[in-house]
Scaffold this active site. Structure first.
Site, PDB file in Angstrom:
ATOM      1  CG  HIS A 166      -2.002   0.998   1.234  1.00  0.00           C
ATOM      2  ND1 HIS A 166      -2.062   2.048   2.131  1.00  0.00           N
ATOM      3  CD2 HIS A 166      -3.090   1.138   0.420  1.00  0.00           C
ATOM      4  CE1 HIS A 166      -3.138   2.769   1.892  1.00  0.00           C
ATOM      5  NE2 HIS A 166      -3.765   2.245   0.859  1.00  0.00           N
ATOM      6  CE  LYS A 182      -1.268   4.993  -1.609  1.00  0.00           C
ATOM      7  NZ  LYS A 182      -1.844   4.350  -0.406  1.00  0.00           N
ATOM      8  CG  ASP A 200      18.642  11.417 -10.785  1.00  0.00           C
ATOM      9  OD1 ASP A 200      18.523  10.333 -11.403  1.00  0.00           O
ATOM     10  OD2 ASP A 200      18.659  12.519 -11.345  1.00  0.00           O
ATOM     11  CG  HIS A 248      -7.454   9.020   0.532  1.00  0.00           C
ATOM     12  ND1 HIS A 248      -6.165   8.733   0.109  1.00  0.00           N
ATOM     13  CD2 HIS A 248      -8.050   7.818   0.712  1.00  0.00           C
ATOM     14  CE1 HIS A 248      -5.997   7.433   0.027  1.00  0.00           C
ATOM     15  NE2 HIS A 248      -7.123   6.852   0.390  1.00  0.00           N
ATOM     16  CE  LYS A 301      -3.708   7.094   2.953  1.00  0.00           C
ATOM     17  NZ  LYS A 301      -5.070   6.783   3.037  1.00  0.00           N
ATOM     18  CG  ASP A 309       1.893  18.027  22.733  1.00  0.00           C
ATOM     19  OD1 ASP A 309       0.660  18.077  22.868  1.00  0.00           O
ATOM     20  OD2 ASP A 309       2.640  17.383  23.481  1.00  0.00           O
TER      21      ASP A 309
END
Length: 398
Positions: free
Chosen positions: A137, A139, A144, A316, A318, A323
């Protein structure tokens, strides 16, 4: 690389840094972090970095949707391949199968004919349930060995144009420069060599990084979840971050059906008087998940959490901010699928400016939210409440 400190101030960021260091998580302090707060920002930035590539482009995504943005990407990658740049891409077999515009054999053949190496992670084989347990899952993009990207976005048009049923697709990505890039490169090469049986590696993929300026010396920890190797590390990093909070925790997550350890951390942190604010979307691309999430969130609301439902499309992202000191951006959802089964990667960023930028976005998004209140919950139909309770029975597998 940072070294363990002789004396540690008992602030939330120092506590989490100490925990990650003791857990063997790679931490570096010479990084530059750029937040990419929309699909348009992400793809413009990523494409420009690929255009500048001189040696290699490495892409690891849950899926490449067969649409205009993916076609534009493969056109660009083909040009780079013609220039002699090594181009390696890997995508998840299940992620491709579950995509309503998948890459089919004919598409893969044409892509390979253009000089692009493209590989499926864990291809389906009889009896076709082999891929149910662990999905890639992640990404990740590395160009380089000098610049890298990670976050919540795959390769698809809807990150720019939205989807008819859920509207605008809100998501978050980051661009990294510095030693943290090496960690994402290692993650990519490990999965690539595992799947292809190749032995790609060496100094050419790790060219080193000049010291950044004082204004961009950002501490970053790359926390990766690889099944059977460090299966609980990401869950522990999330829980420790929540436990460490002394003032506030802000969370945005699309599929909020947390594991028992995360749920316990949230309950105990709320009980200590820490202000916990959680934002989830009213809309979702997965049936029943919003109902299961609201069932969980209602319990946390009754305990003292502030809960918002985002109405401006599908959020979507995440992300979590603690703090006003540190934050995390990555690929992991706060559900069992991400924290118990899948390959996931999150960057924990110990920088007040980056955290403040995310908090500013968070407070702006609240303007497009409905707050969960006891009155709101009473208005939910008995069927919706039952659906939430029933869906919650399956949260160990969602």
């Amino acid at each position: 690389m940072t070294q363990p400190r002789d004396s540690i101030e008992l602030t939330s960021d120092s506590l989490v840094l100490h925990f990650l260091s003791e857990s063997g998580i790679p931490i570096s302090d010479n990084n530059e972090v750029k937040l990419l707060k929309s699909g348009r920002e992400k793809f413009i930035d990523l494409f420009e970095s690929i255009r500048r590539a001189k040696h290699h482009v490495h892409l690891e995504y849950f899926n490449f949707r067969n649409d205009s943005i993916a076609n534009a990407l493969f056109d660009l990658l083909a040009i780079k391949a013609q220039e002699g740049v090594e181009v390696r891409t890997i995508f998840d077999a299940f992620g491709n199968w579950s995509n309503n515009k998948p890459l089919k054999k004919k598409h893969l053949k044409k892509i390979r004919e253009r000089g692009i190496e493209i590989v499926k992670f864990d291809p389906f084989t009889f009896p076709y349930i082999n891929h149910a347990a662990h999905r890639d899952h992640r990404k990740i993009a590395v160009i380089d060995g000098k610049v890298a990207y990670t976050g919540g976005m795959n390769i698809a048009d809807y990150y720019i144009n939205g989807l008819p049923k859920i509207g605008t697709w809100r998501d978050m990505h980051i661009r990294l420069k510095g030693d943290a890039v090496d960690e994402l490169q290692k993650i990519f090469l490990t999965i690539w060599n595992q799947e292809t049986k190749q032995h790609i590696g060496g100094d050419v993929y790790f060219p080193g990084h000049k010291e950044q300026t004082d204004s961009t010396n950002t501490v970053v920890a790359i926390v990766d979840r690889t099944p059977k190797r460090n299966s609980r590390m990401l869950s522990h990093a999330y829980a420790m971050s929540i436990y460490s909070a002394q003032k506030n925790v802000h969370i945005v997550n699309p599929y909020f059906v947390p594991t028992s350890s995360i749920n316990k951390a949230l309950r105990r942190t709320i009980d200590r008087g820490v202000k916990v604010t959680i934002m989830v979307s009213s809309a979702s691309d997965i049936p029943f998940t919003p109902d299961a999430a609201l069932y969980k969130l209602h319990k946390l609301m009754k305990r003292g959490a502030t809960v918002y439902m985002y109405n401006g499309g599908f959020h979507h992202s995440k992300i979590m901010m603690v703090d006003d000191l540190f934050c995390t951006v990555g690929t992991a959802n706060l559900n069992s699928r991400s924290l118990r089964y899948d390959y996931e990667t999150n960057a924990f960023i110990f920088d007040q400016r980056t955290t403040a930028e995310l908090n500013k976005m968070f407070y702006t998004d609240i303007e497009h939210c409905t707050q969960m209140t006891p009155e709101f919950w009473k208005k939910r139909s008995p069927w919706k409440k039952f659906a939430g309770w029933f869906a919650n029975l399956f949260t160990p597998f969602l």
